[in-house]
Scaffold this motif. Structure first.
Motif, PDB file in Angstrom:
ATOM      1  N   PHE A 155       0.976  -1.146  -0.153  1.00 45.77           N
ATOM      2  CA  PHE A 155       0.036  -0.141  -0.029  1.00 45.77           C
ATOM      3  C   PHE A 155       0.793   1.296   0.091  1.00 45.77           C
ATOM      4  O   PHE A 155       1.725   1.520   0.966  1.00 45.77           O
ATOM      5  CB  PHE A 155      -0.940  -0.072   1.158  1.00 45.77           C
ATOM      6  CG  PHE A 155      -1.818  -1.157   1.450  1.00 45.77           C
ATOM      7  CD1 PHE A 155      -1.574  -2.397   1.665  1.00 45.77           C
ATOM      8  CD2 PHE A 155      -3.321  -0.712   1.196  1.00 45.77           C
ATOM      9  CE1 PHE A 155      -2.567  -3.272   1.615  1.00 45.77           C
ATOM     10  CE2 PHE A 155      -4.200  -1.771   1.058  1.00 45.77           C
ATOM     11  CZ  PHE A 155      -4.027  -3.103   1.170  1.00 45.77           C
ATOM     12  N   ASP A 156       0.776   2.135  -0.794  1.00 44.39           N
ATOM     13  CA  ASP A 156       1.787   3.280  -1.154  1.00 44.39           C
ATOM     14  C   ASP A 156       1.278   4.167  -2.279  1.00 44.39           C
ATOM     15  O   ASP A 156       0.576   3.769  -3.161  1.00 44.39           O
ATOM     16  CB  ASP A 156       2.981   2.585  -1.889  1.00 44.39           C
ATOM     17  CG  ASP A 156       4.377   3.531  -1.350  1.00 44.39           C
ATOM     18  OD1 ASP A 156       4.151   4.760  -1.340  1.00 44.39           O
ATOM     19  OD2 ASP A 156       5.225   3.189  -0.655  1.00 44.39           O
ATOM     20  N   ALA A 157       1.534   5.409  -2.004  1.00 42.19           N
ATOM     21  CA  ALA A 157       1.284   6.374  -3.181  1.00 42.19           C
ATOM     22  C   ALA A 157       2.346   5.990  -4.258  1.00 42.19           C
ATOM     23  O   ALA A 157       2.057   5.982  -5.597  1.00 42.19           O
ATOM     24  CB  ALA A 157       1.477   7.721  -2.764  1.00 42.19           C
ATOM     25  N   HIS A 158       3.513   5.384  -3.991  1.00 36.71           N
ATOM     26  CA  HIS A 158       4.610   5.367  -4.929  1.00 36.71           C
ATOM     27  C   HIS A 158       4.670   3.602  -5.126  1.00 36.71           C
ATOM     28  O   HIS A 158       4.392   2.847  -4.365  1.00 36.71           O
ATOM     29  CB  HIS A 158       5.813   5.661  -4.108  1.00 36.71           C
ATOM     30  CG  HIS A 158       5.723   7.227  -3.748  1.00 36.71           C
ATOM     31  ND1 HIS A 158       5.249   7.481  -2.159  1.00 36.71           N
ATOM     32  CD2 HIS A 158       5.822   8.291  -4.302  1.00 36.71           C
ATOM     33  CE1 HIS A 158       5.192   8.754  -2.051  1.00 36.71           C
ATOM     34  NE2 HIS A 158       5.469   9.313  -3.234  1.00 36.71           N
ATOM     35  N   LEU A 159       5.433   3.607  -6.380  1.00 34.59           N
ATOM     36  CA  LEU A 159       5.846   2.197  -6.660  1.00 34.59           C
ATOM     37  C   LEU A 159       6.847   1.487  -5.862  1.00 34.59           C
ATOM     38  O   LEU A 159       6.909   0.490  -5.459  1.00 34.59           O
ATOM     39  CB  LEU A 159       6.296   2.077  -8.214  1.00 34.59           C
ATOM     40  CG  LEU A 159       5.216   2.690  -8.938  1.00 34.59           C
ATOM     41  CD1 LEU A 159       5.892   3.026 -10.684  1.00 34.59           C
ATOM     42  CD2 LEU A 159       4.143   1.515  -9.471  1.00 34.59           C
ATOM     43  N   ILE A 246       2.859  -1.252   4.332  1.00 32.00           N
ATOM     44  CA  ILE A 246       2.067   0.097   4.264  1.00 32.00           C
ATOM     45  C   ILE A 246       2.914   1.114   4.372  1.00 32.00           C
ATOM     46  O   ILE A 246       3.163   1.447   5.410  1.00 32.00           O
ATOM     47  CB  ILE A 246       0.655  -0.162   5.447  1.00 32.00           C
ATOM     48  CG1 ILE A 246       0.172  -1.556   5.111  1.00 32.00           C
ATOM     49  CG2 ILE A 246      -0.003   1.109   5.329  1.00 32.00           C
ATOM     50  CD1 ILE A 246      -1.158  -1.784   5.914  1.00 32.00           C
ATOM     51  N   ASP A 247       2.806   1.829   3.355  1.00 36.51           N
ATOM     52  CA  ASP A 247       3.316   3.179   3.467  1.00 36.51           C
ATOM     53  C   ASP A 247       2.365   4.231   3.693  1.00 36.51           C
ATOM     54  O   ASP A 247       1.294   4.342   3.056  1.00 36.51           O
ATOM     55  CB  ASP A 247       4.189   3.500   2.154  1.00 36.51           C
ATOM     56  CG  ASP A 247       4.649   4.962   2.093  1.00 36.51           C
ATOM     57  OD1 ASP A 247       4.508   5.763   2.791  1.00 36.51           O
ATOM     58  OD2 ASP A 247       5.773   5.091   1.148  1.00 36.51           O
ATOM     59  N   ILE A 248       2.351   4.976   4.920  1.00 32.49           N
ATOM     60  CA  ILE A 248       1.098   5.708   5.345  1.00 32.49           C
ATOM     61  C   ILE A 248       0.725   6.694   4.176  1.00 32.49           C
ATOM     62  O   ILE A 248      -0.217   7.305   4.296  1.00 32.49           O
ATOM     63  CB  ILE A 248       1.459   6.256   6.839  1.00 32.49           C
ATOM     64  CG1 ILE A 248       0.101   6.588   7.543  1.00 32.49           C
ATOM     65  CG2 ILE A 248       2.263   7.571   6.657  1.00 32.49           C
ATOM     66  CD1 ILE A 248      -0.641   5.229   7.813  1.00 32.49           C
ATOM     67  N   ASP A 249       1.782   6.805   3.398  1.00 30.62           N
ATOM     68  CA  ASP A 249       1.356   7.930   2.554  1.00 30.62           C
ATOM     69  C   ASP A 249       0.419   7.353   1.316  1.00 30.62           C
ATOM     70  O   ASP A 249       0.058   8.175   0.345  1.00 30.62           O
ATOM     71  CB  ASP A 249       2.732   8.725   1.727  1.00 30.62           C
ATOM     72  CG  ASP A 249       3.412   7.794   0.776  1.00 30.62           C
ATOM     73  OD1 ASP A 249       3.004   6.585   0.220  1.00 30.62           O
ATOM     74  OD2 ASP A 249       4.724   7.947   0.509  1.00 30.62           O
ATOM     75  N   VAL A 250      -0.028   6.061   1.476  1.00 29.90           N
ATOM     76  CA  VAL A 250      -1.193   5.688   0.510  1.00 29.90           C
ATOM     77  C   VAL A 250      -2.329   6.326   0.996  1.00 29.90           C
ATOM     78  O   VAL A 250      -3.215   6.504   0.116  1.00 29.90           O
ATOM     79  CB  VAL A 250      -1.302   4.221   0.883  1.00 29.90           C
ATOM     80  CG1 VAL A 250      -1.819   3.957   2.232  1.00 29.90           C
ATOM     81  CG2 VAL A 250      -2.176   3.680  -0.053  1.00 29.90           C
ATOM     82  N   GLY A 260       6.934  11.846   4.644  1.00 31.69           N
ATOM     83  CA  GLY A 260       7.826  12.422   3.946  1.00 31.69           C
ATOM     84  C   GLY A 260       7.780  12.998   2.513  1.00 31.69           C
ATOM     85  O   GLY A 260       8.505  13.666   1.988  1.00 31.69           O
ATOM     86  N   THR A 261       7.034  12.234   1.669  1.00 31.54           N
ATOM     87  CA  THR A 261       6.907  12.465   0.440  1.00 31.54           C
ATOM     88  C   THR A 261       5.177  12.186  -0.128  1.00 31.54           C
ATOM     89  O   THR A 261       4.746  11.220  -0.693  1.00 31.54           O
ATOM     90  CB  THR A 261       7.503  11.352  -0.468  1.00 31.54           C
ATOM     91  OG1 THR A 261       7.212  10.069  -0.066  1.00 31.54           O
ATOM     92  CG2 THR A 261       8.959  11.738  -0.510  1.00 31.54           C
ATOM     93  N   PRO A 262       4.489  13.438   0.381  1.00 30.02           N
ATOM     94  CA  PRO A 262       3.042  13.368   0.342  1.00 30.02           C
ATOM     95  C   PRO A 262       2.606  13.645  -0.983  1.00 30.02           C
ATOM     96  O   PRO A 262       3.019  14.379  -1.888  1.00 30.02           O
ATOM     97  CB  PRO A 262       2.587  14.259   1.167  1.00 30.02           C
ATOM     98  CG  PRO A 262       3.696  15.311   1.378  1.00 30.02           C
ATOM     99  CD  PRO A 262       5.016  14.649   1.155  1.00 30.02           C
TER     100      PRO A 262
HETATM  101 ZN   LIG Z   1       5.156   6.547  -0.599  1.00 32.58          ZN
END
Ligand SMILES: [Zn+2]
Ligand SMILES: N=C(N)NCCCC(=O)O
Ligand SMILES: [Zn+2]
Length: 350
Positions: A155-159, A246-250, A260-262
């Motif tokens: 789970f992440d905004a990023h790959l 799970i990266d919380i920025d998901v 850190g990278t919203p």
């Molecule tokens: Zn991320």
């Protein structure tokens, strides 16, 4: 001060917040006992205060303690599952790994070794980060314990399947490319969920696809909803040993500003919690919640999100320890709202 704890089935539970104010005393996750206070833990929560792998805002080294502080308000019964996780299994907080902030390679070795040590007796690990770099050694340890390449939901905004930054191979943007290269992931059963935001180029997606990842974007979760999202990944992964990272920025920055990278356009905490509840019965062997950077948080918003996410992961592990095949059993509030009311936990009225 005496610790007045809830105890059930031989399991030492949280400090009783009806007798000791929940804001009193040193924080452990959910006010659970420390690992050295129990004989053996079935589920171990551990912190990794490490953020040397970040490419933008630092501060995730403080994430685990921030989650512990925010987790004081968690209560012992999880009504979405009709489960009291800390009664079913022994859950304990192992504190933080002592990780070298000046040497990423050494840090990765330390995390892998500590994860192996903490799981030597069969305990399952829920790790609180830390930046996403830490997922690589945690996956190595989980795959070694499973004895085979493992499935992963990310789970992440990023790959986080990029190759290098400034020539560095081990960063928070690269752990899953390394994991595929190392052969520790079952590439038939790996997916990103919640992906969004600008990339460096289309090649990022081509590479990611080549590695075997499926992608459920943040927009997909919105358009298809929680239940279809859950069904898709449950079909893809089945009963394989599964690691959830799970990266919380998901979460949308509205639900998790302290990171850190919203990226705008994320899923809600309600969606994330419900998706995890939909994984009932899946074979979760390990999990992490990473990238919580409290300096950018407000009013503990991100800490609260992180603590509830970790609580659902612990519940999933505890639920699996109960008798009966729970795979695919409807669970969570969304399933209930769609009319599967016979699975609604007792005590909820229409
Ligand atoms: Zn991320
Ligand atoms: N794993 C997280 N949170 N972020 C990765 C972002 C990498 C970049 O700077 O492009
Ligand atoms: Zn990440």
């Amino acid at each position: 001060m005496e610790e007045l704890r809830i105890e059930a089935n031989g399991n030492l539970g949280p400090i009783d917040s009806s007798r000791i104010p929940r804001y009193a005393g040193a924080a452990t996750f959910a006010r659970l006992p420390r690992l050295d206070q129990v004989e053996k833990a079935d589920v171990t929560v551990v912190g990794v205060p490490f953020d040397t792998g970040v490419s933008y805002r630092p501060g995730a080294r403080f994430g685990a303690n921030h989650v512990r502080e925010a987790s004081r308000l968690l209560r012992p019964y999880n009504p979405a599952w009709d489960v009291s996780p800390f009664e079913n299994v022994q859950v304990a907080d192992a504190g933080d790994m002592a990780v070298n902030p000046f040497n990423i390679n050494e840090a990765i070795e330390t995390i892998q070794q500590n994860a192996l040590d903490l799981t030597a007796d069969g305990s399952k690990l829920v790790t609180l980060g830390g930046d996403h770099t830490i997922a690589l050694p945690l996956l190595r340890a989980a795959a070694e314990r499973a004895g085979e390449p493992i499935a992963m939901l990310h789970f992440d905004a990023h790959l986080d399947t990029w190759d290098t930054y400034f020539g560095a191979e081990y960063t928070h943007g690269t752990p899953f490319r390394r994991a595929v290269e190392e052969g520790i992931l079952d590439t038939e059963a790996i997916s990103h969920i919640g992906t969004r935001g600008p990339l460096y180029g289309k090649k990022d997606l081509d590479d990611d696809h080549r590695f075997g990842f499926g992608i459920v974007t943040s927009a997909d979760v919105y358009y298809q909803g929680v239940l279809e999202t859950v069904e898709k990944v449950r079909d893809r992964i089945g009963r394989r040993p599964l690691y959830i990272s799970i990266d919380i920025d998901v979460l949308d920055p509205a639900h998790a500003p302290g990171t850190g990278t919203p990226e705008a356009g994320g899923i809600t905490s309600r969606e994330l919690l419900e998706i995890i509840r939909g994984f009932r019965g899946m074979n979760l062997v390990g999990a992490d919640v990473v990238e919580i950077a409290p300096a950018y948080d407000h009013a503990e918003i991100t800490g609260v999100s992180g603590s509830h996410v970790a609580y659902e992961l612990v519940t999933l592990m505890a639920d699996s320890a109960l008798e009966g095949d729970r795979f695919g059993a409807p669970n969570g509030y969304a399933a209930q709202a769609l009319g599967q009311k016979d699975h609604r936990p007792a005590g909820f009225n229409a």
